[in-house]
Enzyme design. Structure first.
Site, PDB file in Angstrom:
ATOM      1  N   HIS A   1      -5.374  -5.890  -7.640  1.00  0.00           N
ATOM      2  CA  HIS A   1      -4.641  -4.946  -6.790  1.00  0.00           C
ATOM      3  C   HIS A   1      -4.413  -5.607  -5.435  1.00  0.00           C
ATOM      4  O   HIS A   1      -5.339  -6.110  -4.798  1.00  0.00           O
ATOM      5  CB  HIS A   1      -5.465  -3.667  -6.649  1.00  0.00           C
ATOM      6  CG  HIS A   1      -4.783  -2.562  -5.906  1.00  0.00           C
ATOM      7  ND1 HIS A   1      -3.830  -1.748  -6.479  1.00  0.00           N
ATOM      8  CD2 HIS A   1      -4.926  -2.124  -4.626  1.00  0.00           C
ATOM      9  CE1 HIS A   1      -3.422  -0.862  -5.585  1.00  0.00           C
ATOM     10  NE2 HIS A   1      -4.060  -1.069  -4.444  1.00  0.00           N
TER      11      HIS A   1
ATOM     12  N   SER B   1      -9.425  -4.519  -5.671  1.00  0.00           N
ATOM     13  CA  SER B   1      -8.516  -4.699  -4.542  1.00  0.00           C
ATOM     14  C   SER B   1      -8.892  -5.950  -3.759  1.00  0.00           C
ATOM     15  O   SER B   1      -9.990  -6.063  -3.214  1.00  0.00           O
ATOM     16  CB  SER B   1      -8.578  -3.490  -3.610  1.00  0.00           C
ATOM     17  OG  SER B   1      -7.906  -3.817  -2.410  1.00  0.00           O
TER      18      SER B   1
ATOM     19  N   HIS C   1       0.635  -2.939  -4.140  1.00  0.00           N
ATOM     20  CA  HIS C   1       0.715  -1.628  -3.493  1.00  0.00           C
ATOM     21  C   HIS C   1       1.327  -1.827  -2.113  1.00  0.00           C
ATOM     22  O   HIS C   1       0.686  -2.372  -1.214  1.00  0.00           O
ATOM     23  CB  HIS C   1      -0.716  -1.058  -3.416  1.00  0.00           C
ATOM     24  CG  HIS C   1      -0.838   0.242  -2.704  1.00  0.00           C
ATOM     25  ND1 HIS C   1      -2.068   0.747  -2.316  1.00  0.00           N
ATOM     26  CD2 HIS C   1       0.082   1.168  -2.322  1.00  0.00           C
ATOM     27  CE1 HIS C   1      -1.887   1.919  -1.709  1.00  0.00           C
ATOM     28  NE2 HIS C   1      -0.590   2.191  -1.695  1.00  0.00           N
TER      29      HIS C   1
ATOM     30  N   MET D   1      -3.517   8.373  -4.135  1.00  0.00           N
ATOM     31  CA  MET D   1      -4.372   7.851  -3.062  1.00  0.00           C
ATOM     32  C   MET D   1      -5.526   8.832  -2.850  1.00  0.00           C
ATOM     33  O   MET D   1      -5.304  10.001  -2.554  1.00  0.00           O
ATOM     34  CB  MET D   1      -3.579   7.687  -1.763  1.00  0.00           C
ATOM     35  CG  MET D   1      -2.581   6.534  -1.751  1.00  0.00           C
ATOM     36  SD  MET D   1      -3.285   4.942  -2.236  1.00  0.00           S
ATOM     37  CE  MET D   1      -4.588   4.705  -0.998  1.00  0.00           C
TER      38      MET D   1
ATOM     39  N   ASP E   1      -2.951  -5.164  -1.707  1.00  0.00           N
ATOM     40  CA  ASP E   1      -2.621  -4.156  -0.698  1.00  0.00           C
ATOM     41  C   ASP E   1      -1.839  -4.761   0.453  1.00  0.00           C
ATOM     42  O   ASP E   1      -2.396  -5.477   1.290  1.00  0.00           O
ATOM     43  CB  ASP E   1      -3.917  -3.531  -0.154  1.00  0.00           C
ATOM     44  CG  ASP E   1      -4.544  -2.558  -1.139  1.00  0.00           C
ATOM     45  OD1 ASP E   1      -3.838  -1.640  -1.592  1.00  0.00           O
ATOM     46  OD2 ASP E   1      -5.738  -2.729  -1.449  1.00  0.00           O
TER      47      ASP E   1
ATOM     48  N   ASP F   1      -6.786   5.240  -6.189  1.00  0.00           N
ATOM     49  CA  ASP F   1      -7.090   4.172  -5.226  1.00  0.00           C
ATOM     50  C   ASP F   1      -7.776   4.727  -3.979  1.00  0.00           C
ATOM     51  O   ASP F   1      -7.198   5.546  -3.269  1.00  0.00           O
ATOM     52  CB  ASP F   1      -5.759   3.494  -4.838  1.00  0.00           C
ATOM     53  CG  ASP F   1      -5.915   2.315  -3.889  1.00  0.00           C
ATOM     54  OD1 ASP F   1      -7.064   1.917  -3.599  1.00  0.00           O
ATOM     55  OD2 ASP F   1      -4.869   1.793  -3.449  1.00  0.00           O
TER      56      ASP F   1
ATOM     57  N   MET G   1       2.301  -0.704   1.260  1.00  0.00           N
ATOM     58  CA  MET G   1       2.133   0.285   2.327  1.00  0.00           C
ATOM     59  C   MET G   1       2.993  -0.173   3.497  1.00  0.00           C
ATOM     60  O   MET G   1       2.503  -0.554   4.561  1.00  0.00           O
ATOM     61  CB  MET G   1       0.646   0.381   2.706  1.00  0.00           C
ATOM     62  CG  MET G   1      -0.167   1.116   1.642  1.00  0.00           C
ATOM     63  SD  MET G   1      -1.933   0.822   1.777  1.00  0.00           S
ATOM     64  CE  MET G   1      -2.054  -0.695   0.835  1.00  0.00           C
TER      65      MET G   1
ATOM     66  N   MET H   1       0.142  -4.211   3.895  1.00  0.00           N
ATOM     67  CA  MET H   1       0.226  -3.236   5.002  1.00  0.00           C
ATOM     68  C   MET H   1       1.019  -3.827   6.152  1.00  0.00           C
ATOM     69  O   MET H   1       0.797  -4.985   6.515  1.00  0.00           O
ATOM     70  CB  MET H   1      -1.180  -2.892   5.495  1.00  0.00           C
ATOM     71  CG  MET H   1      -2.105  -2.380   4.422  1.00  0.00           C
ATOM     72  SD  MET H   1      -3.732  -2.037   5.114  1.00  0.00           S
ATOM     73  CE  MET H   1      -4.607  -1.571   3.617  1.00  0.00           C
TER      74      MET H   1
HETATM   75  C1  DX5 Z   1      -6.371   1.481   1.051  1.00  0.00           C
HETATM   76  C2  DX5 Z   1      -6.038   0.528  -0.067  1.00  0.00           C
HETATM   77  C3  DX5 Z   1      -7.078   0.444  -1.113  1.00  0.00           C
HETATM   78  C4  DX5 Z   1      -8.397  -0.089  -0.619  1.00  0.00           C
HETATM   79  C5  DX5 Z   1      -9.458   0.327  -1.564  1.00  0.00           C
HETATM   80  O1  DX5 Z   1      -5.300   1.532   1.927  1.00  0.00           O
HETATM   81  O2  DX5 Z   1      -4.830   0.939  -0.693  1.00  0.00           O
HETATM   82  O3  DX5 Z   1      -6.613  -0.300  -2.236  1.00  0.00           O
HETATM   83  O4  DX5 Z   1      -8.408  -1.476  -0.495  1.00  0.00           O
HETATM   84  O5  DX5 Z   1     -10.677  -0.069  -1.035  1.00  0.00           O
HETATM   85  P1  DX5 Z   1     -12.025   0.732  -1.314  1.00  0.00           P
HETATM   86  O6  DX5 Z   1     -12.279   0.666  -2.786  1.00  0.00           O
HETATM   87  O7  DX5 Z   1     -13.037  -0.003  -0.516  1.00  0.00           O
HETATM   88  O8  DX5 Z   1     -11.815   2.149  -0.857  1.00  0.00           O
HETATM   89 ZN    ZN Z   2      -4.187   0.028  -2.643  1.00  0.00          ZN
END
Ligand code: DX5
Ligand code: ZN
Length: 214
Positions: free
Chosen positions: A29, A6, A62, A133, A31, A171, A64, A33
């Site tokens: 990956h 990630s 991903h 998740m 993320d 994840d 969010m 947000m």
């Molecule tokens: C959380 C993200 C994950 C996160 C994982 O909202 O979707 O992808 O970055 O990070 P670690 O491996 O540190 O839990």
């Molecule tokens: Zn993620």
């Protein structure tokens, strides 16, 4: 088992370099947000397109974000190879996964740890990836929720019953200690942020995960 570091945990001042250092991984990956669907803001389209220009890795995005269908085309054009939407973020998850496929991208669906698995069941025949998740989304570096293993097992069974070849991704809080357990439960992709981009460096982080899975 595929590994998906990630980028949330990488050094953004060295994005291109960090992507080179994870070149042995199967996916990057990404993320995204929005500060609304989750209580944090990460990054969006410009960072994805920079990552796209810097690397030929599969960009596993991903989302969010609330009402992700508004931005699917933009993320596809910015370089996403796969787009994953949350069932909690839209009343039109079936339409959203259909649109992702129309855009020619790998369609993924995901759900928060507190959401019953039944919420994704109706769209399982229409997706290329299901993401479990294993932390509450919003932040990297959280502790793995152990009940997630059973959720992976159930989804593995449902996908097998359908004869689906969809990826089953997990994840949040993935470490060399729980990776094996998730593989045995039927996961096919593990996302890892802090355990890859930790102080040991991404090459060693990835190698430790691979060793644990060997
Ligand atoms: C959380 C993200 C994950 C996160 C994982 O909202 O979707 O992808 O970055 O990070 P670690 O491996 O540190 O839990
Ligand atoms: Zn993620």
């Amino acid at each position: 088992m595929k590994l998906a570091p990630s980028l949330l945990a990488c050094d953004f001042t060295q994005l291109g370099e960090e992507l080179k250092r994870i070149a042995s991984a199967e996916y990057a990956h990404v993320d995204v947000m929005d500060g609304l669907f989750v209580p944090n803001i990460s990054f969006g389209l410009p960072i994805l397109s920079a990552a796209r220009r810097a690397s030929s890795l599969f960009m596993d995005v991903h989302l969010m974000i609330e009402r992700p269908e508004r931005y699917l085309r933009d993320f596809a054009e910015a370089g996403a190879d796969g787009l994953t939407v949350h069932v909690e973020a839209t009343p039109h998850v079936h339409r959203a996964v259909g649109l992702i496929r129309e855009l020619g991208k790998r369609a993924g669906v995901t759900l928060n740890p507190g959401t019953p698995l039944e919420a994704v069941r109706p769209v399982l025949p229409d997706v290329d990836l299901v993401l479990v998740m294993s932390v509450n989304p919003g932040f990297g570096g959280q502790k793995f929720i152990p009940e997630s293993v059973e959720r992976v097992r159930t989804l593995r069974r449902w996908l097998d019953e359908l004869g689906s070849a969809a990826e089953l991704e997990v994840d949040g809080g993935i470490t060399p200690q729980n990776a094996r357990l998730l593989a045995d439960a039927g996961a096919t992709v593990l996302v890892a942020g802090s355990s890859v981009f930790g102080p040991q460096g991404p090459e060693v982080g990835l190698a430790r995960l691979r060793e644990a899975l060997a």
